[in-house]
Design a protein around this motif. Structure first.
Motif, short mmCIF file in Angstrom:
data_model
loop_
_atom_site.label_atom_id
_atom_site.label_comp_id
_atom_site.label_asym_id
_atom_site.label_seq_id
_atom_site.Cartn_x
_atom_site.Cartn_y
_atom_site.Cartn_z
N ILE A 93 7.79 1.55 -7.05
CA ILE A 93 7.21 2.30 -5.93
C ILE A 93 8.33 2.85 -5.07
N GLY A 94 8.28 4.15 -4.83
CA GLY A 94 9.27 4.78 -3.96
C GLY A 94 9.06 4.34 -2.51
N VAL A 95 10.13 3.96 -1.85
CA VAL A 95 10.03 3.50 -0.46
C VAL A 95 9.41 4.58 0.43
N SER A 96 9.69 5.84 0.15
CA SER A 96 9.14 6.92 0.97
C SER A 96 7.62 7.05 0.83
N LEU B 291 -0.42 -5.38 -5.97
CA LEU B 291 -0.49 -6.79 -5.59
C LEU B 291 0.17 -7.61 -6.67
N GLY B 292 1.17 -8.38 -6.30
CA GLY B 292 1.85 -9.22 -7.28
C GLY B 292 3.15 -9.77 -6.74
N GLU B 293 4.01 -10.19 -7.66
CA GLU B 293 5.30 -10.77 -7.29
C GLU B 293 6.32 -9.67 -7.02
N LEU B 294 7.01 -9.78 -5.91
CA LEU B 294 8.08 -8.85 -5.59
C LEU B 294 9.27 -9.16 -6.50
N VAL B 295 9.62 -8.19 -7.34
CA VAL B 295 10.73 -8.36 -8.27
C VAL B 295 12.05 -7.97 -7.60
N SER B 296 12.04 -6.81 -6.94
CA SER B 296 13.25 -6.35 -6.25
C SER B 296 12.88 -5.27 -5.24
N ALA B 297 13.81 -5.03 -4.33
CA ALA B 297 13.64 -3.96 -3.34
C ALA B 297 15.02 -3.50 -2.91
N ASP B 298 15.20 -2.17 -2.88
CA ASP B 298 16.44 -1.61 -2.35
C ASP B 298 16.09 -0.44 -1.43
N GLU B 299 17.03 0.41 -1.13
CA GLU B 299 16.80 1.50 -0.18
C GLU B 299 15.81 2.54 -0.69
N THR B 300 15.63 2.63 -2.02
CA THR B 300 14.80 3.69 -2.57
C THR B 300 13.55 3.21 -3.31
N THR B 301 13.59 2.00 -3.88
CA THR B 301 12.51 1.55 -4.76
C THR B 301 12.14 0.09 -4.52
N VAL B 302 10.83 -0.17 -4.56
CA VAL B 302 10.30 -1.53 -4.52
C VAL B 302 9.62 -1.77 -5.86
N VAL B 303 9.89 -2.91 -6.48
CA VAL B 303 9.32 -3.23 -7.78
C VAL B 303 8.41 -4.45 -7.63
N VAL B 304 7.13 -4.28 -8.05
CA VAL B 304 6.13 -5.33 -7.96
C VAL B 304 5.57 -5.58 -9.36
N ARG C 246 0.87 -1.18 0.00
CA ARG C 246 0.00 0.00 0.00
C ARG C 246 0.90 1.23 0.00
N TYR C 247 0.60 2.14 -0.95
CA TYR C 247 1.44 3.33 -1.08
C TYR C 247 0.61 4.53 -1.48
N LEU C 248 1.19 5.72 -1.32
CA LEU C 248 0.50 6.96 -1.64
C LEU C 248 0.79 7.39 -3.06
N LEU C 249 -0.27 7.80 -3.77
CA LEU C 249 -0.13 8.39 -5.09
C LEU C 249 0.23 9.87 -4.94
N PRO C 250 0.67 10.52 -6.00
CA PRO C 250 0.98 11.96 -5.90
C PRO C 250 -0.22 12.80 -5.44
N THR C 251 -1.44 12.32 -5.67
CA THR C 251 -2.65 13.04 -5.24
C THR C 251 -2.90 12.92 -3.75
N GLY C 252 -2.17 12.02 -3.08
CA GLY C 252 -2.37 11.79 -1.65
C GLY C 252 -3.27 10.61 -1.36
N GLN C 253 -3.89 10.04 -2.40
CA GLN C 253 -4.72 8.86 -2.22
C GLN C 253 -3.83 7.63 -2.09
N ALA C 254 -4.33 6.65 -1.35
CA ALA C 254 -3.59 5.39 -1.18
C ALA C 254 -4.09 4.37 -2.20
N THR C 255 -3.19 3.53 -2.68
CA THR C 255 -3.53 2.45 -3.58
C THR C 255 -2.66 1.25 -3.25
#
Length: 72
Positions: A48-51, A26-39, A14-23
């Motif tokens: 998706i930005g970690v922040s 759902l899927g396979e985790l491809v990768s994750a590092d300090e700045t980005t998660v890829v699904v 669950r993450y925030l869109l630039p509008t402030g709405q949450a979305t």
């Protein structure tokens, strides 16, 4: 950093869109590092930005497809 399982597992993020709405992604985790998660899900590959992440967790595999009944 968000606590995520190893790549290859099914997750919901669950993450925030630039509008402030949450979305959710759902899927396979491809990768994750300090700045980005890829699904990789039904909407395609999402970067998706970690922040922007509110919550994330591993989820069970999707249910098996239902069999259709034939008329008659």
């Amino acid at each position: 950093m968000v606590n995520l399982p190893a790549p290859g597992r099914r997750v919901v993020v669950r993450y925030l869109l630039p509008t402030g709405q949450a979305t959710d992604a759902l899927g396979e985790l491809v990768s994750a590092d300090e700045t980005t998660v890829v699904v990789d899900g039904k909407r395609g590959v999402e970067h998706i930005g970690v922040s922007d992440i509110i919550a994330a967790k591993e989820v069970p595999p999707p249910p098996a497809p239902r069999t259709r009944r034939t008329a008659g």
